[in-house]
Design a protein around this motif. Structure first.
Motif, mmCIF file in Angstrom:
data_model
loop_
_atom_site.group_PDB
_atom_site.id
_atom_site.type_symbol
_atom_site.label_atom_id
_atom_site.label_comp_id
_atom_site.label_asym_id
_atom_site.label_seq_id
_atom_site.Cartn_x
_atom_site.Cartn_y
_atom_site.Cartn_z
ATOM 1 N N ALA A 104 0.830 -1.372 -0.032
ATOM 2 C CA ALA A 104 0.101 0.125 -0.172
ATOM 3 C C ALA A 104 0.848 1.194 0.095
ATOM 4 C CB ALA A 104 -0.708 -0.074 1.262
ATOM 5 N N ALA A 105 0.292 2.601 -0.485
ATOM 6 C CA ALA A 105 1.126 3.538 -0.607
ATOM 7 C C ALA A 105 2.360 3.742 -1.304
ATOM 8 C CB ALA A 105 1.340 4.087 0.930
ATOM 9 N N SER A 106 2.331 2.725 -2.383
ATOM 10 C CA SER A 106 3.870 2.661 -3.100
ATOM 11 C C SER A 106 3.985 3.213 -4.659
ATOM 12 C CB SER A 106 4.089 1.172 -3.081
ATOM 13 O OG SER A 106 3.318 0.501 -3.893
ATOM 14 N N VAL A 107 2.716 3.902 -5.061
ATOM 15 C CA VAL A 107 2.804 4.587 -6.148
ATOM 16 C C VAL A 107 3.462 5.769 -6.415
ATOM 17 C CG1 VAL A 107 1.212 5.514 -8.279
ATOM 18 C CG2 VAL A 107 0.746 3.500 -7.054
ATOM 19 N N GLU A 108 4.514 5.844 -7.110
ATOM 20 C CA GLU A 108 5.506 6.996 -6.823
ATOM 21 C C GLU A 108 4.679 8.089 -7.628
ATOM 22 O OE1 GLU A 108 8.970 7.452 -6.371
ATOM 23 O OE2 GLU A 108 8.581 5.423 -5.511
ATOM 24 N N GLY A 109 4.940 9.154 -6.887
ATOM 25 C CA GLY A 109 4.491 10.488 -7.119
ATOM 26 C C GLY A 109 3.285 10.943 -6.746
ATOM 27 N N PHE A 110 2.375 10.002 -6.010
ATOM 28 C CA PHE A 110 1.056 9.964 -5.344
ATOM 29 C C PHE A 110 1.142 10.357 -3.710
ATOM 30 C CE2 PHE A 110 -2.859 9.106 -3.421
ATOM 31 C CZ PHE A 110 -3.757 9.861 -4.445
ATOM 32 N N ALA A 111 0.355 11.315 -3.492
ATOM 33 C CA ALA A 111 0.548 11.923 -1.918
ATOM 34 C C ALA A 111 -0.476 11.282 -1.180
ATOM 35 C CB ALA A 111 0.142 13.298 -1.888
#
Length: 167
Positions: A104-111
């Protein structure tokens, strides 16, 4: 294939149902015993089960028995904020391409919210089922505004669709 008019009507129905302000239900996998009323399983105490590829999950009997066509209609609520294909970028929420087996929370560039970053979750059908039941209860402090799907069948069908749509 769902027609454009039916897709719009279904999207409205799904979004209205998803905005339910009723009492949150327990986040659980269909194989777990039902906890006592009011209990919410939180990400910090959650076992996501085995980490597999989407293709491997699709071979599991429960997923194979799910109605992915119905899940596509339920997925319209997801599509309001998320994209499913690698080349589609992000919207309000992160792109879901390759989500199964991904931390979870690992897409680059997403806050992402600090809560989701600290959750330690890995997205599997089991963890996604718990998330879709009650995102704010599962990861306290998440910024995802979706209230969840109350029905186990809705979550099962949606996950079967997402396993196909996000590969």
């Amino acid at each position: 294939m769902v027609g454009p008019r039916l897709r719009r009507v279904a999207a409205l129905c799904v979004l209205l149902a998803a905005c339910d302000s009723g009492e949150p239900t327990t986040a659980r996998t269909p194989t777990e015993p039902k906890p006592s009323a009011g209990t919410v399983v939180r990400a910090a105490e959650f076992d996501p089960g085995p980490i597999k590829t989407a293709a491997e999950y699709l071979l599991e009997p429960e997923v194979a028995a799910a109605d992915a066509a119905r899940g596509e209609i339920l997925g319209l609520a997801c599509a309001a904020c998320h994209r499913f294909r690698a080349d589609e970028g992000t919207l309000i929420g992160p792109n879901l391409h390759g989500v199964f087996g991904r931390p979870a929370a690992s897409v680059e560039g997403f806050a992402y919210s600090p809560a989701l970053k600290a959750s330690g979750l890995v997205w599997t059908p089991r963890s996604l089922e718990a998330w879709l039941a009650n995102p704010q209860g599962f990861v306290v402090g998440t910024t995802m505004a979706f209230t969840g799907y109350r029905s186990v069948e809705d979550r099962r069908d949606l996950i079967a669709y997402l396993l196909r749509a996000t590969q």
